[in-house]
Design an enzyme around this catalytic site. Structure first.
Site, PDB file in Angstrom:
ATOM      1  CG  HIS A 201      -1.611  29.702 -15.831  1.00 25.31           C
ATOM      2  ND1 HIS A 201      -0.671  29.143 -16.657  1.00 25.31           N
ATOM      3  CD2 HIS A 201      -1.989  28.715 -14.983  1.00 25.31           C
ATOM      4  CE1 HIS A 201      -0.493  27.879 -16.334  1.00 25.31           C
ATOM      5  NE2 HIS A 201      -1.278  27.590 -15.305  1.00 25.31           N
ATOM      6  CD  GLU A 202      -3.952  29.110 -11.663  1.00 23.68           C
ATOM      7  OE1 GLU A 202      -4.757  28.162 -11.751  1.00 23.68           O
ATOM      8  OE2 GLU A 202      -2.718  28.942 -11.617  1.00 23.68           O
TER       9      GLU A 202
ATOM     10  N   GLY B 161       0.829  -1.202   0.000  1.00 24.27           N
ATOM     11  CA  GLY B 161       0.000   0.000   0.000  1.00 24.27           C
ATOM     12  C   GLY B 161       0.855   1.240   0.000  1.00 24.27           C
TER      13      GLY B 161
ATOM     14  CE  LYS C 281       2.750   0.332   3.587  1.00 22.77           C
ATOM     15  NZ  LYS C 281       2.178   1.658   3.246  1.00 22.77           N
TER      16      LYS C 281
HETATM   17  P1  ADP Z   1       1.992   3.311   6.540  1.00 20.76           P
HETATM   18  O1  ADP Z   1       2.694   2.382   7.476  1.00 20.76           O
HETATM   19  O2  ADP Z   1       1.076   2.603   5.606  1.00 20.76           O
HETATM   20  O3  ADP Z   1       2.897   4.261   5.833  1.00 20.76           O
HETATM   21  P2  ADP Z   1       0.963   4.311   8.975  1.00 20.76           P
HETATM   22  O4  ADP Z   1       0.346   3.101   9.545  1.00 20.76           O
HETATM   23  O5  ADP Z   1       2.306   4.681   9.495  1.00 20.76           O
HETATM   24  O6  ADP Z   1       1.029   4.213   7.404  1.00 20.76           O
HETATM   25  O7  ADP Z   1      -0.058   5.514   9.135  1.00 20.76           O
HETATM   26  C1  ADP Z   1       0.349   6.786   9.547  1.00 20.76           C
HETATM   27  C2  ADP Z   1      -0.713   7.425  10.401  1.00 20.76           C
HETATM   28  O8  ADP Z   1      -1.861   7.723   9.611  1.00 20.76           O
HETATM   29  C3  ADP Z   1      -1.216   6.528  11.498  1.00 20.76           C
HETATM   30  O9  ADP Z   1      -0.407   6.630  12.626  1.00 20.76           O
HETATM   31  C4  ADP Z   1      -2.610   7.075  11.729  1.00 20.76           C
HETATM   32  O10 ADP Z   1      -2.556   8.221  12.540  1.00 20.76           O
HETATM   33  C5  ADP Z   1      -3.046   7.499  10.357  1.00 20.76           C
HETATM   34  N1  ADP Z   1      -3.824   6.458   9.674  1.00 20.76           N
HETATM   35  C6  ADP Z   1      -3.511   5.846   8.516  1.00 20.76           C
HETATM   36  N2  ADP Z   1      -4.450   4.960   8.169  1.00 20.76           N
HETATM   37  C7  ADP Z   1      -5.383   4.991   9.140  1.00 20.76           C
HETATM   38  C8  ADP Z   1      -6.609   4.289   9.369  1.00 20.76           C
HETATM   39  N3  ADP Z   1      -7.070   3.381   8.516  1.00 20.76           N
HETATM   40  N4  ADP Z   1      -7.318   4.589  10.484  1.00 20.76           N
HETATM   41  C9  ADP Z   1      -6.868   5.508  11.350  1.00 20.76           C
HETATM   42  N5  ADP Z   1      -5.737   6.202  11.206  1.00 20.76           N
HETATM   43  C10 ADP Z   1      -4.996   5.956  10.106  1.00 20.76           C
HETATM   44 ZN    ZN Z   2      -1.616  25.737 -14.358  1.00 14.36          ZN
END
Ligand code: ADP
Ligand code: ZN
Ligand code: MG
Length: 596
Positions: free
Chosen positions: A426-427, A205, A211
């Protein structure tokens, strides 16, 4: 092994090393004492909330951190001496700073390797030489092969409080993983049945999709230790240490079993084995060790190895064989309901005003990851504080969304009249063109206030998560992207560098249309990006030219279409540009009104 014999042989070397080291130690001790003492004297501290505020104001020039320490040193703009601060969650903090840098803020982030000495309170400094002496003894013994092999590594090994309820959305993924929780809790139940439990589960992911969070939640639910390490830690390690660290990690896991071993960024060690060049060989040793360890423990040992990556295509196939990471779970970006749940979880500890509508924020943030959503709510809290609001209001959150997507508004940037006009047209060009394209979403806001690295921006309403994008939609996206450049040319008869990002994105889309999605009539539905094949060999020598010609014709057509639309609706283009010059910003309703 006969230890005595070996130590006799090395005694001479040992003694001379110790004498030499002692001199070095005493000098080092004195030096360190003075260095740290000096720092103590003239450093002031900055509260964490202050630090965050200063960062969001763009007042921080440099941040110096030490791996494993929550102490940071910061250089504030126009302040001579550096300040100290303590960061409760370094991982999150680093992410925040990197986000700022990506947004165009000029912050120098220095991450120094671990230095235990600097963190010791001054009272311990007197004892320092003794510590170093002891440390060196141990080191020398190790070098002689008398001590324990390998280097002691640090890791996070504790029980986590995170549960599945803390992970929003991802219902199906959780369902799939609950089996692992069960197994960790009651392994007998499974082994008695002869059931085969996966040893390794790979989580695929994008960064920030949760993750690590879900891996911790599994450990939390099962109430077992969570031992983790990150593949990227190996990249700068000394030769041979990678493999030994992997061995140590699994030794520890065996001792703590039942437990979870989590290997983050596994692609850093598990990248496909190819050549034999230096760094690769080192990685191979680490990877081989990992494979050996995974093959080495039996399912009775109740160790589950979870690994995460955002680059699955990089992984060595050997990792995916049965008995290793034979189960793979994709962690997607959250859908509408997932986003709403994530927003709910992360606003639990925040004070939201009545007017905040999390549903509509979830609708506006298609494509955002969990980490980005969490970040938006944090930013909103900061913005609310700066705005002296009692609670976090809807406008604070909207501002946070913009800040995360386009960067911070920079009111201070000085703009010449000519630049202003160019940006306005532009915008306006983007906005007018997309208004007449069936597949493009409505304009939400057009602005010529610089934000991040952009001189101005056109924001569209977000699209609900789609699985497929049609060719027409992609063609029209190209037209909308080139609308900015087309307007500059049409009105000012000159073009600027302001369109560089549009051009970059458009070219990428056009190339993918031709080489990945088979959308070119002339070349047909062929994957020209296939990793295994050599295009030149399979499709003939001129294939590169043909692809290039197709990409160019897509872009040319889109640019012409944009120009046609603008010529046809020149009156609207002028009105919008003029309004922007007067008011700097046009919102959704004002925009719609112009077309009524
Ligand atoms: P990855 O390991 O996929 O890069 P993380 O698990 O480190 O992502 O997620 C970073 C932060 O984002 C988590 O600590 C949490 O605060 C938030 N987060 C990400 N996904 C979720 C989720 N499904 N539910 C709640 N918080 C989430
Ligand atoms: Zn532009
Ligand atoms: Mg992670």
């Amino acid at each position: 092994m006969d230890k005595n014999k070996k130590s006799n042989k090395n005694k001479g070397l040992l003694i001379s090393s110790i004498i030499l080291m002692s001199i070095v130690i005493i000098l080092a001790g004195i030096a360190i004492f003075y260095i740290t003492k000096d720092e103590e004297k003239d450093e002031k501290t900055l509260a964490y909330t202050e630090l965050i505020k200063e960062i969001s104001y763009g007042n921080i020039e440099k941040i110096e951190m030490t791996v494993g320490s929550t102490n940071v040193k910061v250089k504030v703009k126009d302040v001579e001496e550096e300040k100290k601060s303590i960061v409760p969650n370094t991982e999150a903090f680093i992410e925040l700073v990197q986000q700022k840098v990506a947004d165009g803020n000029d912050i120098e982030l220095i991450q120094k390797p671990k230095s235990v000495l600097m963190q010791l309170p001054a009272t311990f400094l007197g004892l320092l030489p003794t510590f170093i002496m002891l440390g060196l003894f141990v080191m020398i013994f190790k070098m002689q092969g008398l001590g324990e092999k390998g280097k002691v590594y640090e890791d996070t090994e504790r029980k986590t409080k995170i549960r599945f309820k803390d992970v929003a959305g991802l219902d199906e993924e959780k369902e799939e993983l609950i089996e692992i929780v069960d197994f960790l809790k009651r392994p007998e139940k499974f082994t008695k049945m002869g059931a085969k439990i996966p040893k390794g589960v790979l989580l695929y992911g994008k960064p920030g999709t949760g993750k690590t969070l879900i891996a911790k939640a599994i450990a939390g639910e099962a109430d077992v230790p969570f031992i983790s390490m990150s593949g990227s830690e190996f990249i700068e390690m000394f030769a041979g240490l990678g493999a030994s660290r992997v061995r140590k990690l699994f030794d520890k896991a065996r001792k703590l079993s039942p437990c979870i071993v989590f290997i983050d960024e596994i692609d850093a060690i598990g990248a496909r084995r190819t050549s034999n060049s230096g760094a690769e060989t080192e990685n191979n040793q680490t990877l081989n060790q990992l494979l050996v360890e995974m093959d080495g423990f039996s399912s009775e040992e109740t160790i589950i190895v979870l690994a995460a990556t955002n680059r699955p295509e990089m992984l060595d196939k050997a990792l995916l064989r049965p008995g290793r990471f034979d189960r793979q779970i994709t962690i997607p970006n959250p859908d509408l309901k997932g986003r709403l749940d994530i927003l709910k979880i992360h606003s639990e500890d925040k004070r939201l005003a009545e007017d905040v509508n999390l549903e509509s924020i979830a609708e506006d943030t298609a494509g955002f990851t969990g980490a980005e959503l969490a970040n938006i709510l944090n930013e909103a809290a900061i913005i609310a504080t700066i705005n002296k609001h009692e609670d976090i209001e809807n406008i604070d959150i909207e501002e946070a969304v913009k800040k995360v997507t386009v960067g911070l508004e920079k009111h201070s940037r000085v703009y010449s009249e000519k630049d202003k006009k160019l940006t306005a047209y532009h915008e306006a060009g983007h906005a007018v063109v997309s208004r007449y394209l069936e597949t493009q979403t409505d304009v939400k806001e057009v602005s010529i206030i610089p934000r991040g690295v952009a001189g101005g921006y056109t924001m569209y309403k977000s699209d609900e998560d789609k699985y497929y994008i049609s060719k027409t939609e992609m063609q029209e996206k190209l037209i909308a992207l080139l609308g900015g450049r087309a307007a500059e040319k049409l009105v000012l008869d000159d073009i600027s560098t302001g369109a560089s990002n549009d051009i970059e994105v458009a070219t990428k889309i056009a190339r993918e249309m031709v080489t990945k999605y088979g959308m070119s009539d002339n070349l047909g539905p062929i994957d020209f990006q296939g990793k295994e094949q050599n295009d030149m060999f399979v499709f003939g020598e001129n294939i590169g030219d043909k692809i290039g010609a197709e990409v160019k014709s897509l872009i040319d057509k889109a640019y012409n279409d944009a120009q046609k639309l603008l010529i046809e609706h020149r009156d609207k283009l002028d009105v919008i540009a003029q309004t922007l010059l007067e008011k700097e910003k046009i919102n959704e309703h004002e925009f719609k009104k112009i077309f009524e």
